[in-house]
Write an enzyme that holds these catalytic residues in place. Structure first.
Site, short mmCIF file in Angstrom:
data_model
loop_
_atom_site.label_atom_id
_atom_site.label_comp_id
_atom_site.label_asym_id
_atom_site.label_seq_id
_atom_site.Cartn_x
_atom_site.Cartn_y
_atom_site.Cartn_z
N ASP A 13 41.51 36.76 45.42
CA ASP A 13 41.63 38.03 45.32
C ASP A 13 41.12 38.28 43.82
OD1 ASP A 13 42.49 37.98 47.73
OD2 ASP A 13 44.56 37.70 47.43
N GLU A 14 40.67 37.69 43.09
CA GLU A 14 40.47 38.31 41.64
C GLU A 14 39.96 39.77 41.65
OE1 GLU A 14 40.40 35.22 42.60
OE2 GLU A 14 41.29 33.88 41.31
N LYS A 16 36.39 38.83 42.98
CA LYS A 16 35.23 37.90 43.08
C LYS A 16 34.19 38.91 43.74
CE LYS A 16 37.10 34.62 44.93
NZ LYS A 16 38.55 35.15 44.40
N LYS A 18 33.64 42.26 44.24
CA LYS A 18 33.42 43.21 43.99
C LYS A 18 31.93 43.05 42.80
CE LYS A 18 33.86 46.73 40.21
NZ LYS A 18 34.49 47.64 39.40
N GLY A 40 38.49 36.96 51.97
CA GLY A 40 38.21 38.46 52.38
C GLY A 40 37.53 38.79 50.71
N HIS A 41 36.62 39.26 50.99
CA HIS A 41 36.12 39.67 49.42
C HIS A 41 35.06 41.42 49.22
CE1 HIS A 41 35.21 35.33 48.39
NE2 HIS A 41 35.98 36.32 48.43
N ARG A 142 35.15 12.96 60.07
CA ARG A 142 33.70 12.84 60.78
C ARG A 142 33.76 12.91 62.26
NH1 ARG A 142 33.56 7.26 57.65
NH2 ARG A 142 35.81 7.34 57.45
N GLN A 223 38.98 32.30 47.22
CA GLN A 223 40.31 31.73 46.40
C GLN A 223 39.95 31.30 44.99
OE1 GLN A 223 38.47 29.36 49.70
NE2 GLN A 223 39.17 31.17 50.48
N THR A 299 42.18 39.88 53.86
CA THR A 299 42.10 38.95 55.50
C THR A 299 43.93 39.06 56.16
OG1 THR A 299 41.17 36.88 54.40
CG2 THR A 299 42.20 37.21 56.77
N ARG A 304 50.79 41.04 48.47
CA ARG A 304 50.85 40.12 48.29
C ARG A 304 51.66 39.85 46.83
NH1 ARG A 304 44.67 42.64 47.26
NH2 ARG A 304 43.73 41.40 49.18
#
Ligand code: GDP
Ligand code: IMO
Ligand code: MG
Length: 439
Positions: A13-14, A16, A18, A40-41, A142, A223, A299, A304
Protein backbone atom coordinates in the site's frame (compact mmCIF):
# COMPACT_ATOMS: atom_id res chain seq x y z
CA UNK A 1 16.15 1.92 -20.22
CA UNK A 2 13.66 -0.73 -21.15
CA UNK A 3 12.65 -2.98 -18.25
CA UNK A 4 11.57 -1.10 -15.12
CA UNK A 5 10.39 -2.89 -12.01
CA UNK A 6 8.17 -1.09 -9.52
CA UNK A 7 8.04 -2.66 -6.07
CA UNK A 8 6.68 -1.88 -2.65
CA UNK A 9 9.58 -1.18 -0.28
CA UNK A 10 7.59 -1.60 2.94
CA UNK A 11 4.51 -3.66 3.89
CA UNK A 12 2.37 -2.87 0.83
CA UNK A 13 0.00 0.00 0.00
CA UNK A 14 2.88 2.38 -0.65
CA UNK A 15 1.19 3.89 -3.70
CA UNK A 16 2.43 1.48 -6.39
CA UNK A 17 -0.80 1.91 -8.36
CA UNK A 18 -0.48 5.69 -8.53
CA UNK A 19 3.18 5.57 -9.59
CA UNK A 20 2.68 2.77 -12.12
CA UNK A 21 -0.17 4.71 -13.72
CA UNK A 22 2.02 7.79 -13.90
CA UNK A 23 4.96 6.00 -15.52
CA UNK A 24 2.77 3.89 -17.78
CA UNK A 25 2.08 6.91 -19.96
CA UNK A 26 5.54 6.44 -21.46
CA UNK A 27 5.60 2.63 -21.34
CA UNK A 28 4.57 0.18 -24.02
CA UNK A 29 3.39 -2.48 -21.59
CA UNK A 30 2.65 -3.01 -17.92
CA UNK A 31 2.84 -6.49 -16.45
CA UNK A 32 1.77 -7.81 -13.05
CA UNK A 33 4.14 -10.63 -12.05
CA UNK A 34 2.98 -11.96 -8.65
CA UNK A 35 0.23 -11.82 -6.07
CA UNK A 36 -3.44 -11.78 -6.87
CA UNK A 37 -6.49 -9.86 -5.81
CA UNK A 38 -5.06 -9.50 -2.32
CA UNK A 39 -3.61 -6.38 -3.97
CA UNK A 40 -5.58 -3.17 -4.09
CA UNK A 41 -3.98 -0.48 -6.24
CA UNK A 42 -5.62 2.94 -6.27
CA UNK A 43 -5.38 5.48 -9.06
CA UNK A 44 -6.92 8.93 -8.77
CA UNK A 45 -7.25 10.84 -12.04
CA UNK A 46 -9.21 14.05 -12.55
CA UNK A 47 -10.97 13.46 -9.26
CA UNK A 48 -12.10 9.98 -10.31
CA UNK A 49 -10.96 7.00 -8.25
CA UNK A 50 -10.08 3.58 -9.66
CA UNK A 51 -9.42 0.60 -7.41
CA UNK A 52 -7.68 -2.21 -9.25
CA UNK A 53 -7.07 -5.68 -7.85
CA UNK A 54 -5.85 -7.78 -10.76
CA UNK A 55 -5.73 -5.39 -13.65
CA UNK A 56 -2.29 -3.84 -14.23
CA UNK A 57 -2.24 -0.12 -13.42
CA UNK A 58 -1.67 0.85 -17.07
CA UNK A 59 -5.20 -0.12 -18.06
CA UNK A 60 -6.54 3.44 -18.02
CA UNK A 61 -4.54 4.23 -21.20
CA UNK A 62 -6.77 3.06 -24.06
CA UNK A 63 -5.47 -0.13 -25.64
CA UNK A 64 -2.21 -0.17 -23.64
CA UNK A 65 -0.76 -3.66 -23.45
CA UNK A 66 -1.48 -4.81 -19.89
CA UNK A 67 -0.35 -8.29 -18.98
CA UNK A 68 -1.34 -10.55 -16.12
CA UNK A 69 1.80 -12.67 -15.96
CA UNK A 70 2.31 -16.33 -15.18
CA UNK A 71 3.31 -15.55 -11.58
CA UNK A 72 -0.08 -14.11 -10.67
CA UNK A 73 -2.93 -16.10 -9.11
CA UNK A 74 -6.27 -15.17 -10.65
CA UNK A 75 -9.75 -15.21 -9.18
CA UNK A 76 -11.73 -15.16 -12.44
CA UNK A 77 -14.81 -13.71 -10.79
CA UNK A 78 -12.83 -10.72 -9.54
CA UNK A 79 -11.18 -10.33 -12.94
CA UNK A 80 -14.41 -10.46 -14.91
CA UNK A 81 -16.09 -8.08 -12.44
CA UNK A 82 -13.17 -5.71 -12.87
CA UNK A 83 -13.45 -5.94 -16.64
CA UNK A 84 -17.20 -5.21 -16.45
CA UNK A 85 -16.65 -2.23 -14.20
CA UNK A 86 -13.94 -0.79 -16.46
CA UNK A 87 -16.14 -1.22 -19.51
CA UNK A 88 -19.07 0.36 -17.70
CA UNK A 89 -16.82 3.34 -17.13
CA UNK A 90 -15.90 3.26 -20.82
CA UNK A 91 -12.30 2.16 -20.45
CA UNK A 92 -10.85 0.39 -23.50
CA UNK A 93 -9.54 -2.92 -22.12
CA UNK A 94 -8.55 -4.42 -25.48
CA UNK A 95 -4.86 -4.38 -24.51
CA UNK A 96 -5.32 -6.91 -21.71
CA UNK A 97 -3.40 -10.18 -22.06
CA UNK A 98 -3.54 -13.06 -19.58
CA UNK A 99 -0.84 -15.68 -19.29
CA UNK A 100 -2.14 -19.17 -20.10
CA UNK A 101 0.21 -20.41 -17.36
CA UNK A 102 -1.14 -18.25 -14.53
CA UNK A 103 -2.89 -20.21 -11.78
CA UNK A 104 -6.54 -19.92 -10.84
CA UNK A 105 -7.97 -19.22 -7.42
CA UNK A 106 -10.75 -21.78 -6.96
CA UNK A 107 -13.73 -21.62 -4.57
CA UNK A 108 -12.05 -24.14 -2.27
CA UNK A 109 -8.97 -21.94 -1.95
CA UNK A 110 -11.06 -19.21 -0.34
CA UNK A 111 -12.67 -21.75 2.01
CA UNK A 112 -9.25 -23.09 3.00
CA UNK A 113 -7.93 -19.56 3.59
CA UNK A 114 -10.87 -18.91 5.95
CA UNK A 115 -10.50 -22.27 7.67
CA UNK A 116 -6.74 -21.80 8.08
CA UNK A 117 -7.17 -18.43 9.73
CA UNK A 118 -9.90 -19.77 12.03
CA UNK A 119 -7.67 -22.69 13.01
CA UNK A 120 -4.77 -20.37 13.87
CA UNK A 121 -7.02 -18.35 16.19
CA UNK A 122 -4.95 -15.73 17.98
CA UNK A 123 -1.95 -16.62 15.83
CA UNK A 124 -3.78 -15.82 12.61
CA UNK A 125 -1.87 -14.08 9.81
CA UNK A 126 -4.65 -11.63 9.05
CA UNK A 127 -4.78 -12.62 5.38
CA UNK A 128 -7.08 -10.91 2.93
CA UNK A 129 -9.00 -14.24 2.78
CA UNK A 130 -8.86 -14.20 -1.00
CA UNK A 131 -7.46 -17.74 -1.22
CA UNK A 132 -3.97 -16.57 -2.13
CA UNK A 133 -1.96 -18.92 0.12
CA UNK A 134 -3.92 -22.09 -0.76
CA UNK A 135 -3.73 -21.26 -4.49
CA UNK A 136 0.06 -20.89 -4.38
CA UNK A 137 0.25 -24.04 -2.24
CA UNK A 138 -1.55 -26.01 -4.97
CA UNK A 139 0.77 -24.51 -7.58
CA UNK A 140 3.80 -25.76 -5.62
CA UNK A 141 2.10 -29.13 -5.09
CA UNK A 142 1.50 -29.35 -8.84
CA UNK A 143 -2.23 -29.73 -8.45
CA UNK A 144 -3.09 -26.16 -9.43
CA UNK A 145 -5.57 -25.24 -12.14
CA UNK A 146 -4.12 -22.96 -14.80
CA UNK A 147 -5.77 -20.46 -17.11
CA UNK A 148 -5.25 -22.80 -20.08
CA UNK A 149 -7.19 -25.55 -18.26
CA UNK A 150 -10.36 -23.45 -18.49
CA UNK A 151 -10.45 -24.09 -22.22
CA UNK A 152 -10.92 -27.86 -22.00
CA UNK A 153 -13.80 -29.37 -20.03
CA UNK A 154 -12.32 -32.87 -19.68
CA UNK A 155 -8.95 -31.65 -18.44
CA UNK A 156 -10.53 -29.08 -16.13
CA UNK A 157 -12.78 -31.61 -14.44
CA UNK A 158 -9.96 -34.12 -14.01
CA UNK A 159 -7.72 -31.50 -12.47
CA UNK A 160 -10.41 -30.29 -10.07
CA UNK A 161 -10.94 -33.85 -8.88
CA UNK A 162 -7.18 -34.26 -8.34
CA UNK A 163 -6.99 -30.95 -6.49
CA UNK A 164 -9.96 -31.73 -4.23
CA UNK A 165 -8.84 -35.24 -3.31
CA UNK A 166 -6.10 -34.33 -0.78
CA UNK A 167 -8.31 -31.60 0.70
CA UNK A 168 -11.24 -33.81 1.59
CA UNK A 169 -10.52 -33.79 5.29
CA UNK A 170 -9.91 -30.06 5.52
CA UNK A 171 -13.07 -29.34 3.49
CA UNK A 172 -15.31 -31.68 5.49
CA UNK A 173 -17.11 -28.76 7.19
CA UNK A 174 -18.11 -27.59 3.71
CA UNK A 175 -19.22 -31.04 2.50
CA UNK A 176 -22.74 -29.90 1.65
CA UNK A 177 -21.74 -26.50 0.36
CA UNK A 178 -23.02 -26.08 -3.20
CA UNK A 179 -19.85 -24.20 -4.06
CA UNK A 180 -18.01 -27.53 -3.91
CA UNK A 181 -20.20 -29.34 -6.43
CA UNK A 182 -17.82 -30.68 -9.09
CA UNK A 183 -20.14 -30.10 -12.02
CA UNK A 184 -21.07 -26.63 -10.83
CA UNK A 185 -17.42 -25.57 -10.39
CA UNK A 186 -16.51 -27.02 -13.78
CA UNK A 187 -19.32 -25.17 -15.52
CA UNK A 188 -18.62 -21.92 -13.72
CA UNK A 189 -14.93 -21.99 -14.61
CA UNK A 190 -15.59 -23.05 -18.22
CA UNK A 191 -17.81 -19.99 -18.49
CA UNK A 192 -14.96 -17.82 -17.20
CA UNK A 193 -12.69 -19.48 -19.75
CA UNK A 194 -15.07 -18.55 -22.57
CA UNK A 195 -15.35 -15.02 -21.26
CA UNK A 196 -11.58 -14.55 -20.92
CA UNK A 197 -10.45 -16.55 -23.96
CA UNK A 198 -9.94 -13.48 -26.16
CA UNK A 199 -7.31 -12.24 -23.69
CA UNK A 200 -5.41 -15.50 -23.11
CA UNK A 201 -1.97 -15.45 -24.72
CA UNK A 202 1.66 -16.54 -24.62
CA UNK A 203 2.54 -13.49 -22.57
CA UNK A 204 6.20 -14.47 -22.13
CA UNK A 205 6.85 -14.22 -25.88
CA UNK A 206 4.86 -11.01 -25.96
CA UNK A 207 7.07 -9.41 -23.30
CA UNK A 208 10.27 -10.70 -25.01
CA UNK A 209 9.12 -9.15 -28.26
CA UNK A 210 8.60 -5.77 -26.61
CA UNK A 211 11.92 -5.84 -24.74
CA UNK A 212 13.82 -7.00 -27.83
CA UNK A 213 12.49 -3.96 -29.71
CA UNK A 214 13.67 -1.68 -26.90
CA UNK A 215 10.10 -0.88 -25.80
CA UNK A 216 9.60 0.22 -22.22
CA UNK A 217 8.02 -2.49 -20.09
CA UNK A 218 6.94 -1.83 -16.52
CA UNK A 219 6.82 -4.78 -14.14
CA UNK A 220 4.27 -3.83 -11.49
CA UNK A 221 4.77 -5.46 -8.11
CA UNK A 222 2.06 -6.09 -5.55
CA UNK A 223 2.47 -6.14 -1.74
CA UNK A 224 5.93 -5.16 -0.43
CA UNK A 225 9.38 -6.46 0.50
CA UNK A 226 8.53 -7.11 4.16
CA UNK A 227 5.64 -9.34 3.07
CA UNK A 228 7.95 -11.50 0.93
CA UNK A 229 7.52 -15.20 1.68
CA UNK A 230 11.31 -15.76 1.79
CA UNK A 231 12.65 -12.45 3.02
CA UNK A 232 9.76 -10.87 4.91
CA UNK A 233 8.50 -11.35 8.45
CA UNK A 234 7.55 -15.03 7.97
CA UNK A 235 5.00 -16.44 8.72
CA UNK A 236 3.27 -13.05 8.70
CA UNK A 237 3.78 -12.61 4.97
CA UNK A 238 1.99 -13.25 1.72
CA UNK A 239 2.54 -16.43 -0.30
CA UNK A 240 4.56 -14.97 -3.15
CA UNK A 241 7.75 -12.94 -3.64
CA UNK A 242 6.93 -9.24 -4.00
CA UNK A 243 10.63 -8.37 -4.52
CA UNK A 244 12.18 -7.41 -7.85
CA UNK A 245 13.76 -10.82 -8.48
CA UNK A 246 10.26 -12.24 -8.89
CA UNK A 247 9.59 -9.93 -11.84
CA UNK A 248 11.73 -12.30 -13.91
CA UNK A 249 10.08 -15.51 -12.74
CA UNK A 250 6.57 -14.13 -12.84
CA UNK A 251 6.85 -12.95 -16.41
CA UNK A 252 9.51 -15.15 -18.01
CA UNK A 253 12.36 -12.70 -18.57
CA UNK A 254 15.96 -12.84 -17.37
CA UNK A 255 17.69 -10.53 -14.87
CA UNK A 256 19.47 -8.75 -17.72
CA UNK A 257 16.12 -7.54 -19.02
CA UNK A 258 15.73 -5.39 -15.93
CA UNK A 259 17.38 -1.97 -16.15
CA UNK A 260 15.80 -0.10 -13.27
CA UNK A 261 14.18 -1.04 -9.98
CA UNK A 262 12.06 1.64 -8.34
CA UNK A 263 11.05 1.16 -4.73
CA UNK A 264 7.93 2.93 -3.54
CA UNK A 265 7.90 3.99 0.11
CA UNK A 266 5.57 6.08 2.20
CA UNK A 267 7.11 8.88 4.26
CA UNK A 268 5.99 6.81 7.28
CA UNK A 269 5.04 3.13 7.65
CA UNK A 270 1.84 1.12 7.55
CA UNK A 271 0.98 -2.54 7.78
CA UNK A 272 -2.30 -4.49 7.46
CA UNK A 273 -2.73 -7.82 9.19
CA UNK A 274 -0.70 -9.42 11.97
CA UNK A 275 3.05 -9.58 12.49
CA UNK A 276 5.97 -7.60 13.86
CA UNK A 277 5.99 -3.86 13.25
CA UNK A 278 8.76 -2.31 15.37
CA UNK A 279 7.86 1.35 14.77
CA UNK A 280 4.12 0.94 15.34
CA UNK A 281 2.32 3.87 16.96
CA UNK A 282 -0.46 3.23 19.48
CA UNK A 283 -1.14 6.86 20.31
CA UNK A 284 -2.99 9.91 19.02
CA UNK A 285 -0.30 10.63 16.45
CA UNK A 286 -0.89 7.21 14.88
CA UNK A 287 -4.64 7.78 14.94
CA UNK A 288 -4.21 11.17 13.34
CA UNK A 289 -1.95 9.86 10.57
CA UNK A 290 -4.42 7.05 9.87
CA UNK A 291 -7.24 9.52 9.51
CA UNK A 292 -5.31 12.04 7.43
CA UNK A 293 -3.69 9.39 5.26
CA UNK A 294 -6.98 7.54 4.73
CA UNK A 295 -5.21 4.40 5.92
CA UNK A 296 -7.94 1.86 5.38
CA UNK A 297 -7.32 -1.15 3.12
CA UNK A 298 -8.25 -0.88 -0.56
CA UNK A 299 -9.14 -4.58 -0.65
CA UNK A 300 -10.61 -5.39 2.75
CA UNK A 301 -11.37 -1.97 4.24
CA UNK A 302 -9.42 -2.92 7.38
CA UNK A 303 -7.67 -0.18 9.38
CA UNK A 304 -4.00 -0.09 8.53
CA UNK A 305 -1.57 -0.12 11.44
CA UNK A 306 0.58 3.03 11.47
CA UNK A 307 4.22 3.57 12.41
CA UNK A 308 7.14 5.95 11.99
CA UNK A 309 9.45 5.63 9.02
CA UNK A 310 11.65 2.55 9.53
CA UNK A 311 15.10 2.98 7.98
CA UNK A 312 16.29 -0.46 9.11
CA UNK A 313 13.52 -2.11 7.11
CA UNK A 314 13.90 0.29 4.18
CA UNK A 315 17.64 -0.27 3.86
CA UNK A 316 16.94 -4.00 3.87
CA UNK A 317 14.33 -3.56 1.13
CA UNK A 318 16.73 -1.40 -0.89
CA UNK A 319 19.37 -4.14 -0.86
CA UNK A 320 16.96 -7.03 -1.42
CA UNK A 321 15.58 -5.32 -4.50
CA UNK A 322 18.79 -3.64 -5.78
CA UNK A 323 16.80 -0.43 -5.83
CA UNK A 324 18.09 2.11 -8.33
CA UNK A 325 15.57 4.76 -7.31
CA UNK A 326 13.21 5.61 -4.51
CA UNK A 327 9.77 7.20 -4.78
CA UNK A 328 8.44 8.78 -1.58
CA UNK A 329 4.67 9.01 -1.28
CA UNK A 330 2.28 10.55 1.25
CA UNK A 331 4.71 13.24 2.37
CA UNK A 332 1.65 15.51 2.71
CA UNK A 333 0.29 13.32 5.51
CA UNK A 334 3.19 14.29 7.79
CA UNK A 335 2.36 18.03 7.65
CA UNK A 336 1.46 19.58 10.99
CA UNK A 337 3.77 17.58 13.26
CA UNK A 338 6.23 19.51 15.43
CA UNK A 339 8.79 16.77 15.20
CA UNK A 340 8.93 13.60 13.16
CA UNK A 341 10.61 10.45 14.40
CA UNK A 342 12.66 8.18 12.16
CA UNK A 343 13.79 4.75 13.30
CA UNK A 344 17.53 4.28 12.75
CA UNK A 345 18.10 0.98 14.56
CA UNK A 346 16.20 -1.71 16.44
CA UNK A 347 16.72 -2.60 20.04
CA UNK A 348 16.10 -6.16 21.20
CA UNK A 349 14.45 -7.18 24.45
CA UNK A 350 17.87 -7.55 26.11
CA UNK A 351 19.02 -4.14 24.88
CA UNK A 352 21.01 -5.55 21.93
CA UNK A 353 21.25 -3.14 18.99
CA UNK A 354 20.44 -4.06 15.41
CA UNK A 355 21.54 -1.76 12.61
CA UNK A 356 20.51 -4.29 10.02
CA UNK A 357 17.28 -6.24 9.67
CA UNK A 358 17.37 -9.18 12.13
CA UNK A 359 16.63 -12.55 10.55
CA UNK A 360 15.37 -14.10 13.77
CA UNK A 361 11.63 -14.00 14.31
CA UNK A 362 11.93 -13.79 18.10
CA UNK A 363 14.20 -10.75 17.92
CA UNK A 364 11.92 -9.07 15.42
CA UNK A 365 8.81 -9.67 17.51
CA UNK A 366 10.29 -7.88 20.51
CA UNK A 367 12.28 -5.23 18.68
CA UNK A 368 11.52 -1.58 19.32
CA UNK A 369 12.94 1.39 17.47
CA UNK A 370 15.73 3.82 18.37
CA UNK A 371 14.78 7.13 16.84
CA UNK A 372 16.21 10.43 15.67
CA UNK A 373 13.83 13.35 15.81
CA UNK A 374 13.65 15.68 12.85
CA UNK A 375 11.85 19.02 12.82
CA UNK A 376 8.42 18.98 11.17
CA UNK A 377 6.58 21.58 9.10
CA UNK A 378 3.15 23.09 9.43
CA UNK A 379 2.35 24.03 5.83
CA UNK A 380 -0.13 22.11 3.68
CA UNK A 381 2.11 20.82 0.88
CA UNK A 382 -0.51 19.09 -1.23
CA UNK A 383 -0.33 21.85 -3.84
CA UNK A 384 3.46 21.81 -4.15
CA UNK A 385 4.56 20.86 -7.65
CA UNK A 386 8.32 21.23 -7.42
CA UNK A 387 10.85 20.53 -4.72
CA UNK A 388 11.57 24.20 -4.15
CA UNK A 389 7.90 24.72 -3.18
CA UNK A 390 8.39 22.36 -0.23
CA UNK A 391 9.22 23.77 3.22
CA UNK A 392 12.91 23.51 4.12
CA UNK A 393 12.18 20.93 6.84
CA UNK A 394 10.31 18.69 4.40
CA UNK A 395 13.28 18.83 2.04
CA UNK A 396 15.63 18.08 4.93
CA UNK A 397 13.48 15.07 5.88
CA UNK A 398 13.75 13.69 2.33
CA UNK A 399 17.50 14.34 2.23
CA UNK A 400 17.93 12.50 5.50
CA UNK A 401 15.96 9.55 4.14
CA UNK A 402 17.88 9.48 0.88
CA UNK A 403 21.29 9.61 2.51
CA UNK A 404 20.43 6.94 5.05
CA UNK A 405 19.11 4.53 2.44
CA UNK A 406 21.73 5.40 -0.17
CA UNK A 407 19.29 5.43 -3.08
CA UNK A 408 18.32 8.60 -4.95
CA UNK A 409 14.76 9.87 -4.55
CA UNK A 410 13.39 10.48 -8.06
CA UNK A 411 9.78 11.30 -7.38
CA UNK A 412 7.83 12.79 -4.47
CA UNK A 413 4.09 12.40 -4.06
CA UNK A 414 2.01 14.83 -2.00
CA UNK A 415 -1.53 13.61 -2.62
CA UNK A 416 -3.52 10.83 -4.28
CA UNK A 417 -4.05 12.81 -7.52
CA UNK A 418 -1.91 12.17 -10.55
CA UNK A 419 -0.82 15.81 -10.63
CA UNK A 420 0.21 15.82 -6.96
CA UNK A 421 3.65 14.63 -7.87
CA UNK A 422 7.04 16.22 -8.39
CA UNK A 423 10.23 14.98 -9.98
CA UNK A 424 13.48 15.63 -8.16
CA UNK A 425 16.63 16.66 -9.99
CA UNK A 426 17.77 13.04 -9.97
CA UNK A 427 14.38 12.04 -11.35
CA UNK A 428 14.43 14.58 -14.13
CA UNK A 429 17.82 13.27 -15.19
CA UNK A 430 16.82 9.60 -15.36
CA UNK A 431 13.10 9.00 -15.45
CA UNK A 432 11.42 7.67 -18.58
CA UNK A 433 8.31 9.76 -18.11
CA UNK A 434 10.01 12.97 -17.04
CA UNK A 435 9.25 15.09 -20.09
CA UNK A 436 5.58 14.25 -19.74
CA UNK A 437 5.55 14.95 -16.02
CA UNK A 438 7.49 18.16 -16.35
CA UNK A 439 5.19 19.45 -19.07
P1 GDP B 1 -0.71 0.34 -3.54
O1 GDP B 1 -1.33 -0.92 -3.08
O2 GDP B 1 0.76 0.39 -3.30
O3 GDP B 1 -1.04 0.69 -4.97
O4 GDP B 1 -1.34 1.49 -2.64
P2 GDP B 1 -2.92 1.66 -2.26
O5 GDP B 1 -3.61 2.21 -3.44
O6 GDP B 1 -3.45 0.44 -1.63
O7 GDP B 1 -2.81 2.72 -1.09
C1 GDP B 1 -2.29 3.99 -1.27
C2 GDP B 1 -3.38 5.01 -0.93
O8 GDP B 1 -2.81 6.30 -0.77
C3 GDP B 1 -4.40 5.18 -2.05
O9 GDP B 1 -5.64 5.51 -1.47
C4 GDP B 1 -3.86 6.35 -2.85
O10 GDP B 1 -4.87 7.07 -3.54
C5 GDP B 1 -3.28 7.20 -1.76
N1 GDP B 1 -2.09 7.98 -2.12
C6 GDP B 1 -1.09 7.66 -2.99
N2 GDP B 1 -0.12 8.61 -2.94
C7 GDP B 1 -0.51 9.52 -2.04
C8 GDP B 1 0.08 10.72 -1.51
O11 GDP B 1 1.18 11.13 -1.88
N3 GDP B 1 -0.63 11.39 -0.55
C9 GDP B 1 -1.84 10.97 -0.10
N4 GDP B 1 -2.45 11.68 0.83
N5 GDP B 1 -2.42 9.86 -0.57
C10 GDP B 1 -1.77 9.13 -1.51
P1 IMO C 1 -0.93 -4.17 -2.23
O1 IMO C 1 -0.49 -4.71 -3.56
C1 IMO C 1 -0.96 -4.64 2.11
C2 IMO C 1 -1.10 -8.74 3.67
C3 IMO C 1 -2.35 -9.17 4.41
C4 IMO C 1 -1.74 -10.16 5.38
C5 IMO C 1 -0.65 -10.84 4.56
C6 IMO C 1 -1.07 -12.18 3.95
O2 IMO C 1 -2.21 -3.43 -2.27
O3 IMO C 1 0.20 -3.43 -1.58
P2 IMO C 1 -2.63 -12.82 1.90
O4 IMO C 1 -4.08 -12.54 1.65
O5 IMO C 1 -1.71 -12.25 0.86
O6 IMO C 1 -2.36 -14.26 2.18
O7 IMO C 1 -2.32 -12.03 3.29
O8 IMO C 1 -0.32 -9.92 3.53
N1 IMO C 1 -1.32 -8.20 2.30
C7 IMO C 1 -1.22 -6.91 1.98
N2 IMO C 1 -1.01 -5.81 2.75
N3 IMO C 1 -1.08 -4.50 0.78
C8 IMO C 1 -1.27 -5.58 -0.02
O9 IMO C 1 -1.26 -5.49 -1.36
C9 IMO C 1 -1.40 -6.85 0.57
N4 IMO C 1 -1.61 -8.10 0.11
C10 IMO C 1 -1.55 -8.91 1.17
O10 IMO C 1 -2.95 -8.08 5.05
O11 IMO C 1 -1.11 -9.48 6.42
MG1 MG D 1 -2.89 -1.58 -1.82
Amino acid sequence: MSGIVIVGAQWGDEGKGKITDLLAERADAVIRFQGGNNAGHTIVRNGETWKLHLMPSGILYPGKTCVIGNGVVIDPKVLTDELDELRRREVDTSGLRISANAHMIMPYHMMLDDAGEARLGKLKIGTTRRGIGPAYADKASRIGIRVQDLLDEKILKKKIVAALEPKRLALRPYARDPRLDLQAITEEYLAYGRRLSEYIADTTSLVWEKLDKGDIVIFEGAQGALLDIDHGTYPFVTSSNPIAAAACIGSGVGPKDIDEVWGIAKAYSTRVGSGPFPTELHDDIGEDLRRRGGEFGTTTGRSRRIGWLDLVALKYAARLNSLTALVVTKLDVLSGLDTIKVCVRYRGEDGAEFDTFPYHQTVLHHATGDYVELPGWSEDISDARSEDELPENARAYLRYMEEAIGVPIVLISVGPGREQTMWTEAGLATAPGQTVAAG
